[in-house]
Design a protein around this motif. Sequence first.
Motif, PDB file in Angstrom:
ATOM      1  N   THR A 686      -9.679 -11.969  60.182  1.00  0.00           N
ATOM      2  CA  THR A 686      -9.469 -13.389  60.080  1.00  0.00           C
ATOM      3  C   THR A 686      -8.120 -13.620  59.295  1.00  0.00           C
ATOM      4  OG1 THR A 686     -11.317 -13.318  58.234  1.00  0.00           O
ATOM      5  CG2 THR A 686     -12.058 -13.720  60.380  1.00  0.00           C
ATOM      6  N   VAL A 687      -7.576 -12.984  58.928  1.00  0.00           N
ATOM      7  CA  VAL A 687      -6.415 -13.065  58.045  1.00  0.00           C
ATOM      8  C   VAL A 687      -5.384 -13.699  58.960  1.00  0.00           C
ATOM      9  CG1 VAL A 687      -4.704 -12.128  56.314  1.00  0.00           C
ATOM     10  CG2 VAL A 687      -7.010 -11.405  56.382  1.00  0.00           C
ATOM     11  N   THR A 688      -4.802 -14.742  58.841  1.00  0.00           N
ATOM     12  CA  THR A 688      -3.956 -15.560  59.438  1.00  0.00           C
ATOM     13  C   THR A 688      -2.629 -16.063  58.743  1.00  0.00           C
ATOM     14  OG1 THR A 688      -5.396 -16.515  61.154  1.00  0.00           O
ATOM     15  CG2 THR A 688      -3.058 -17.411  61.153  1.00  0.00           C
ATOM     16  N   PRO A 689      -1.752 -15.161  58.753  1.00  0.00           N
ATOM     17  CA  PRO A 689      -0.329 -15.410  57.804  1.00  0.00           C
ATOM     18  C   PRO A 689       0.471 -16.471  58.169  1.00  0.00           C
ATOM     19  CG  PRO A 689       0.230 -13.536  59.314  1.00  0.00           C
ATOM     20  CD  PRO A 689      -1.247 -13.758  59.477  1.00  0.00           C
ATOM     21  N   LEU A 690       1.004 -17.241  57.078  1.00  0.00           N
ATOM     22  CA  LEU A 690       2.025 -18.462  57.514  1.00  0.00           C
ATOM     23  C   LEU A 690       3.246 -17.955  57.106  1.00  0.00           C
ATOM     24  CD1 LEU A 690      -0.366 -21.348  55.692  1.00  0.00           C
ATOM     25  CD2 LEU A 690      -0.120 -20.501  58.273  1.00  0.00           C
ATOM     26  N   ILE A 691       3.994 -17.517  58.072  1.00  0.00           N
ATOM     27  CA  ILE A 691       5.048 -17.048  57.790  1.00  0.00           C
ATOM     28  C   ILE A 691       6.287 -17.875  57.669  1.00  0.00           C
ATOM     29  CG2 ILE A 691       6.824 -15.426  58.699  1.00  0.00           C
ATOM     30  CD1 ILE A 691       4.292 -13.875  58.141  1.00  0.00           C
ATOM     31  N   ARG A 692       6.965 -17.851  56.469  1.00  0.00           N
ATOM     32  CA  ARG A 692       8.142 -18.635  56.403  1.00  0.00           C
ATOM     33  C   ARG A 692       9.186 -17.688  55.596  1.00  0.00           C
ATOM     34  NH1 ARG A 692       8.575 -21.457  51.314  1.00  0.00           N
ATOM     35  NH2 ARG A 692       6.592 -21.012  50.050  1.00  0.00           N
ATOM     36  N   GLU A 693      10.572 -18.330  55.749  1.00  0.00           N
ATOM     37  CA  GLU A 693      11.718 -17.506  54.872  1.00  0.00           C
ATOM     38  C   GLU A 693      11.765 -17.999  53.468  1.00  0.00           C
ATOM     39  OE1 GLU A 693      15.313 -18.507  57.002  1.00  0.00           O
ATOM     40  OE2 GLU A 693      14.384 -17.481  58.820  1.00  0.00           O
ATOM     41  N   ILE A 694      11.715 -16.846  52.647  1.00  0.00           N
ATOM     42  CA  ILE A 694      11.708 -17.228  51.264  1.00  0.00           C
ATOM     43  C   ILE A 694      12.306 -15.875  50.269  1.00  0.00           C
ATOM     44  CG2 ILE A 694       9.556 -15.892  50.683  1.00  0.00           C
ATOM     45  CD1 ILE A 694       8.755 -18.146  48.857  1.00  0.00           C
ATOM     46  N   ASP A 695      12.978 -16.450  49.319  1.00  0.00           N
ATOM     47  CA  ASP A 695      13.847 -15.444  48.374  1.00  0.00           C
ATOM     48  C   ASP A 695      12.440 -14.537  47.846  1.00  0.00           C
ATOM     49  OD1 ASP A 695      16.160 -15.589  49.020  1.00  0.00           O
ATOM     50  OD2 ASP A 695      16.302 -17.695  48.026  1.00  0.00           O
ATOM     51  N   LEU A 696      12.676 -13.069  47.344  1.00  0.00           N
ATOM     52  CA  LEU A 696      12.068 -12.408  46.723  1.00  0.00           C
ATOM     53  C   LEU A 696      11.967 -12.869  45.131  1.00  0.00           C
ATOM     54  CD1 LEU A 696      12.726  -8.864  47.772  1.00  0.00           C
ATOM     55  CD2 LEU A 696      10.365 -10.314  48.247  1.00  0.00           C
ATOM     56  N   ASP A 697      12.926 -13.306  44.703  1.00  0.00           N
ATOM     57  CA  ASP A 697      12.654 -13.673  43.214  1.00  0.00           C
ATOM     58  C   ASP A 697      12.060 -14.919  43.057  1.00  0.00           C
ATOM     59  OD1 ASP A 697      14.441 -15.424  44.111  1.00  0.00           O
ATOM     60  OD2 ASP A 697      16.390 -14.917  43.285  1.00  0.00           O
ATOM     61  N   GLU A 698      11.458 -15.634  44.187  1.00  0.00           N
ATOM     62  CA  GLU A 698      10.517 -16.707  43.995  1.00  0.00           C
ATOM     63  C   GLU A 698       9.059 -16.341  43.845  1.00  0.00           C
ATOM     64  OE1 GLU A 698      11.225 -19.815  46.732  1.00  0.00           O
ATOM     65  OE2 GLU A 698      13.491 -19.619  46.727  1.00  0.00           O
ATOM     66  N   VAL A 699       8.888 -15.204  44.516  1.00  0.00           N
ATOM     67  CA  VAL A 699       7.428 -14.649  44.655  1.00  0.00           C
ATOM     68  C   VAL A 699       6.986 -13.447  43.627  1.00  0.00           C
ATOM     69  CG1 VAL A 699       5.892 -13.647  46.346  1.00  0.00           C
ATOM     70  CG2 VAL A 699       7.618 -15.215  47.022  1.00  0.00           C
ATOM     71  N   VAL A 700       8.051 -12.443  43.667  1.00  0.00           N
ATOM     72  CA  VAL A 700       7.923 -11.514  42.663  1.00  0.00           C
ATOM     73  C   VAL A 700       7.354 -11.699  41.417  1.00  0.00           C
ATOM     74  CG1 VAL A 700       8.539  -9.102  42.089  1.00  0.00           C
ATOM     75  CG2 VAL A 700       9.005  -9.778  44.347  1.00  0.00           C
ATOM     76  N   PRO A 701       8.224 -12.489  40.864  1.00  0.00           N
ATOM     77  CA  PRO A 701       7.905 -12.744  39.139  1.00  0.00           C
ATOM     78  C   PRO A 701       6.439 -13.416  39.160  1.00  0.00           C
ATOM     79  CG  PRO A 701      10.108 -13.686  39.730  1.00  0.00           C
ATOM     80  CD  PRO A 701       9.378 -12.931  40.941  1.00  0.00           C
ATOM     81  N   MET A 702       6.059 -13.947  40.135  1.00  0.00           N
ATOM     82  CA  MET A 702       4.684 -14.757  40.157  1.00  0.00           C
ATOM     83  C   MET A 702       3.501 -13.693  40.071  1.00  0.00           C
ATOM     84  SD  MET A 702       5.498 -17.972  42.279  1.00  0.00           S
ATOM     85  CE  MET A 702       3.720 -18.621  42.147  1.00  0.00           C
ATOM     86  N   ALA A 703       3.765 -12.712  40.745  1.00  0.00           N
ATOM     87  CA  ALA A 703       2.885 -11.779  40.659  1.00  0.00           C
ATOM     88  C   ALA A 703       2.531 -10.744  39.683  1.00  0.00           C
ATOM     89  CB  ALA A 703       3.162 -10.584  41.981  1.00  0.00           C
ATOM     90  N   LEU A 704       3.382 -11.092  38.383  1.00  0.00           N
ATOM     91  CA  LEU A 704       3.336 -10.246  37.160  1.00  0.00           C
ATOM     92  C   LEU A 704       2.486 -10.779  36.259  1.00  0.00           C
ATOM     93  CD1 LEU A 704       7.092  -9.023  37.153  1.00  0.00           C
ATOM     94  CD2 LEU A 704       5.090  -7.977  38.452  1.00  0.00           C
ATOM     95  N   GLY A 705       1.647 -11.834  36.733  1.00  0.00           N
ATOM     96  CA  GLY A 705       0.860 -12.490  35.339  1.00  0.00           C
ATOM     97  C   GLY A 705      -0.075 -11.822  35.042  1.00  0.00           C
ATOM     98  N   GLY A 706      -0.880 -10.963  35.838  1.00  0.00           N
ATOM     99  CA  GLY A 706      -1.908 -10.166  35.049  1.00  0.00           C
ATOM    100  C   GLY A 706      -1.677  -9.177  34.550  1.00  0.00           C
ATOM    101  N   VAL A 707      -0.439  -8.524  34.072  1.00  0.00           N
ATOM    102  CA  VAL A 707      -0.094  -7.509  33.334  1.00  0.00           C
ATOM    103  C   VAL A 707       0.582  -7.954  32.067  1.00  0.00           C
ATOM    104  CG1 VAL A 707      -0.157  -5.864  35.558  1.00  0.00           C
ATOM    105  CG2 VAL A 707       2.018  -7.100  34.684  1.00  0.00           C
ATOM    106  N   PRO A 708       0.476  -7.013  31.045  1.00  0.00           N
ATOM    107  CA  PRO A 708       1.282  -7.476  29.925  1.00  0.00           C
ATOM    108  C   PRO A 708       2.707  -7.484  30.285  1.00  0.00           C
ATOM    109  CG  PRO A 708       0.005  -5.545  29.503  1.00  0.00           C
ATOM    110  CD  PRO A 708      -0.134  -5.912  30.924  1.00  0.00           C
ATOM    111  N   GLU A 709       3.431  -8.483  29.354  1.00  0.00           N
ATOM    112  CA  GLU A 709       4.846  -8.778  29.575  1.00  0.00           C
ATOM    113  C   GLU A 709       5.914  -7.850  29.336  1.00  0.00           C
ATOM    114  OE1 GLU A 709       6.326 -11.814  26.914  1.00  0.00           O
ATOM    115  OE2 GLU A 709       4.705 -13.307  27.967  1.00  0.00           O
TER     116      GLU A 709
END
Length: 850
Positions: A686-709
């Motif tokens: 049931t996973v339906t991805p919503l594909i769009r074009e994006i830069d990695l530097d917009e997504v990857v930093p947001m994924a680091l919120g759960g680990v120490p800086e």
Amino acid sequence: MGRGKLRIYLGAAPGVGKTYAMLSEAHRRMERGTDVVVGFVEHHNRPRTEVMLHGLEEVPRRELTYRGSVFTEMDVDAVLARRPAVALVDELAHTNVPGSRNTKRWQDVEELLQAGVDVVSTVNIQHLESLGDVVESITGVRQRETVPDEVVRHADQIELVDMSPQALRRRMAHGNIYKPDKVDAALSNYFRPGNLTALRELALLWTADRVDEYLRQYRTDHSVSTIWQARERIVVGLTGGPEGRTLIRRASRMAAKGSGSEILAVYIARSDGLTSASPKELAVQRTLVEDLGGTFHHVIGDDVPASLLEFARGVNATQIVLGSSRRKTWQYIFGPGVGQTVARDSGPDLDVHIVTHEEVAKGRGLPVARGARLGRPRIVAGWIVGVVAPALLTLLLTSLENGPGLANDVLLFLFLTVAAALLGGLLPALASAAFGSLLLNYYFTPPTHSITVQDPKNFVAIVVFFAVALLVASVVDVAARRTHQAARLRAESEILSFLAGSILRGDTSLDALMERVRETFAMESVALLERASEVDPWTCASSVVTSTGKPLLRPEDADVDMPVGDNMALALSGRVLPAEDRRVLAAFAAQAAVVLDRQRLVGEAEQARELAEGNRIRTALLAAVSHDLRTPLAGIKAAVTSLRSDDVAWSEEDEAELLAGIEDGADRLDHLVGNLLDMSRLQTGTVTPLIREIDLDEVVPMALGGVPEDSVDLDIPETLPMVAVDPGLLERSVANLVENAVKYSPGGTPVLVAASALGDRVEVRVVDRGPGVPDSAKDRIFEPFQRYGDAPRGAGVGLGLAVARGFAETMGGTLAAEDTPGGGMTMVLTLRAAAGRPPVRPDLPAQVTS
């Protein structure tokens, strides 16, 4: 327990550094925490090799007495009792002392592998059994200790330890290999430059063949169609004509100029009714190409240039050799030849060589209709000789004052009739006999210019003439029919052999088989129809329809239908097949039924596997709920109970600590529940991805919120192309990868998150310096509810990597695990680059990362 992995260091001669490389690998694995022992390593009193043994655990050797002397061999029982993760076993081709457990050391290694122990070993190229005669002819020394080639070929990894002959001789002269008193003899005998160069070439070629097997498997697994010019492969296009021998020999001379070149001769037959070229000539050419070390291939295709190019790209060829056209000049009005078309469409990755030969421009005839036994040119020539030539002969004989006589006239006309039979077969010969009889009777039999015959002898002569003509024509027609039947039977046998081979291999899909039926019988539509019972409507299991054809819904709508049992039929539309073709069609129909049954069995097995996987996941989910979810809940409840207790006066520091514990437990619960829900969505599709074009530097930093800086180093170049992804799924995937890497990384060592571009792909690498994972477990860690090693129960339910891979594949990417150089593990997340910005060239990366 699974079978262990075998890694072999292959060398061209003693002293190139195989044992040293093996010991270096052992130290690297020990630094990563792998349990490594020395089963048997012979340092031959070489100081640098002996030093490398320091720090490695050695299993005591077994002592054996033979002919009054004491020898030591590897103690297989002791190694098995020790059960290490990796065992070092030097000199794989060694022959054990009589009285040992096994005759050869490679048999000892086989026992270790069967017990699940990984083995690292060494061997020289001269010890391979198939190369014994070659090495003896080069060095003059017969190798008594050999190992079967298959033992080495089946190794999981083969690494070539290479060294130039000059460098090896310098090592020998410096005393790094043999004792000083043996150096001069070795340099002047076995270690001569020519010997070492030849042995080195053998090792390189043998290893190249092994690499070629890996490359072929990789291209097949990843459906790579473009040509990678890793080595020279020469495809020779054959037509079945006599020029084929010249082309094969020319290709052989071209291959001889480069070591490791390969010749592949291919004959492409059209699929119009199972016809083929001269079987005798093709058999001669097959024998010739095999004698020259090449291979022969028979391919069916209506478009000969396209089929030839498709075959060449399929085998990763680099050159194509074709002969100059045998067409006459006027025949080019029908279009360009095969050579011109192939050269035009080959592209920049294929070189096309047009070779001249003795048959150039001698003509190849017009295409003949299916079923024609003698060919259209011969039939036309037969009618000309049988009808026109007798008329011309009559004009010639009647113009002579004194003719040769009736007997000679009959012989001349009989000659023309026999010639017509030899050229055109039965019908032109019969016409010639009838026409010649009338001419003989009218112009040369008294009374002339009359159809009556007065002399009985003349009547007998005419009758004998007609009978002889009829018999000769019949013999020629029978011979032509037998030749045609032989060609048909040969083509049928090749098709039946293909079907039998595909049944044994199980590698033919139903759609591919339907396309093969259509091509073989030159049809417009082919369909495999079935029904549940005689009263139920027909349904289509598989079909192939050309642009000029129409779909087939019932056997009654087809031009040809072949029943397969009571409730299945193979239907074809396009033309009516003769009875002689239905035997092969029946074989195709039976194969189609088998393939359909196999596909359904595979589907049922897949459903059973999914059900078993679902049961396993449900069982693991219950275990996770019963322990992993209850643990943080218990912590939260204990903290809340403590805060609400009136018996204890908590200080502000204590209250803050209890509240932090509640918050930490809630975060853990949220993470665990999120992964469980994500895994459930992936399992149910049931996973339906919503594909769009994006830069990695917009997504990857947001994924680091759960680990120490300070636990992550980020390296995302600004010049990377955009990626086509679902930002939410990508963020969740990277977050799970980073959290897993931080969990296993040693304290004070940050995790590296780097990105780079390669062609039309963008790779995100999450690099840690933890204990790493062996190759046998790299795929298993991506399975749900899997935690590697001694991870504590509170570390999670083992869904992070499974969810990350599931989201990556949903977005059209991949996720794989690799070893980090120097120890640790690297997670490689491969994503599709967006089409909006050109990809970075592989040889000019945007930024070099490590």
